[in-house]
Design an enzyme around this catalytic site. Structure first.
Site, PDB file in Angstrom:
ATOM      1  N   SER A 145     111.810  43.496  -3.023  1.00  0.00           N
ATOM      2  CA  SER A 145     111.841  43.846  -4.431  1.00  0.00           C
ATOM      3  C   SER A 145     110.827  44.952  -4.734  1.00  0.00           C
ATOM      4  O   SER A 145     110.858  45.999  -4.109  1.00  0.00           O
ATOM      5  CB  SER A 145     111.618  42.586  -5.285  1.00  0.00           C
ATOM      6  N   ASP A 204     118.391  40.759  -4.800  1.00  0.00           N
ATOM      7  CA  ASP A 204     116.949  40.622  -4.533  1.00  0.00           C
ATOM      8  C   ASP A 204     116.667  39.774  -3.291  1.00  0.00           C
ATOM      9  O   ASP A 204     117.149  38.649  -3.155  1.00  0.00           O
ATOM     10  CB  ASP A 204     116.293  39.982  -5.756  1.00  0.00           C
TER      11      ASP A 204
END
Length: 292
Positions: free
Chosen positions: A48, A162
């Site tokens: 991320s 993610d």
């Protein structure tokens, strides 16, 4: 427990940079302190926001360079919070790509100075996906795609989101890349009580009932206390398992660093100074405790 080490040894050092939105700007502070101690990575893995910071570092920039670059482009980072409804996510992919392009340009993994890996999740099959080739911007775009908030990214026939769903602080990825000593940096605080009005900026003129802590934000225009909105709920739903995953990941790190950034909201990129300073404090404390 940090492992005592002599960095004069010819060790392969890995940086495992965790996810957490604007809190991940604290990675920069950690790396600034590590540089002061002559500690540099041979490999980097990021999830991320850790993937974004890690990619910039792997491109040859140093922590101070990244700090200056991101500070100049905070408006583009703020674009990531421009919420619009769609069937697959609240934030349109082209807005995210525009923001990332300003930082990463057309870099490919082959252009990077330091071996680097992005961690993402195959949302269809629930598998961890490590990306180490192709355009860096595509890999980072996939790694930051919070499910339900950002639209998934199709890469080689897979729909990726993610990486924090499966590997919040990618210590294991650094090991797979040959790292013998891994610095794991977690920026997910204990999620208890973390649904703040500060999680998403809201443009309104309501009077503020918030404490002095919240007033430190230059854009402190939050709404009055109310039930958490859909974005806050989505983010919190990731923090709860994400914190547990991060703690498990850190157990495998040789040096674990967790900056105190619970007072910084997921999209509060205007708190970059506060985040970076938190990273510096946490790194100095961890190094001191490790006798480094």
């Amino acid at each position: 427990m940090a492992k005592a080490i002599d960095f004069s040894d010819d060790l392969r050092i890995g940086y495992a940079l965790g996810g957490g939105g604007a809190r991940g700007l604290s990675h920069i502070g950690v790396m600034k302190v590590l540089e002061e101690h002559g500690i540099y990575p041979n490999v980097i893995a990021g999830t991320s926001i850790g993937a974004l910071v890690g990619a910039l570092y792997a491109s040859g920039l140093r922590a101070g360079d990244i700090e200056r670059a991101l500070r100049l482009d905070l408006r583009r980072l703020a674009m990531l919070a421009d919420v619009t409804w769609s069937l697959s996510g609240l934030v349109k992919g082209n807005r995210v790509a525009t923001a990332l392009e300003s930082f990463l340009g057309d870099l490919s993994f082959a252009d990077l100075k330091i071996p680097f890996a992005c961690v993402a999740t195959d949302i269809i099959h629930g598998q961890e996906i490590t990306i180490r080739s192709g355009p860096v911007i595509t890999a980072v775009r996939a790694s930051i795609s919070v499910p339900g908030l950002f639209t998934p990214v199709k890469v080689r026939g897979r729909y990726l989101v993610d990486g924090g769903l499966v590997n919040m602080v990618p210590v294991s990825t650094c090991r797979d890349m040959g790292a013998e000593y891994v610095v794991g940096i977690n920026v997910i605080p204990d999620p208890a009580g973390l649904i703040h009005e500060s999680e998403v900026h809201q443009d309104d003129d309501h009077e503020q009932d918030e404490s002095a802590r919240r007033s430190r934000s230059r854009k402190s225009t939050q709404a009055k206390s109310s039930a958490p909105n859909v974005v806050k709920v989505l983010i919190q739903s990731l923090y709860i398992p994400g914190y547990r995953i991060a703690m498990e990941n850190l157990e495998a790190a040789d040096l674990a660093i967790s900056p105190e950034v619970g007072n910084i909201g997921f999209f509060q990129f205007d708190k970059e100074v506060e985040a970076i300073e938190a990273g510096e404090r946490a790194a100095r404390k961890a190094l001191e405790e490790a006798g480094i």
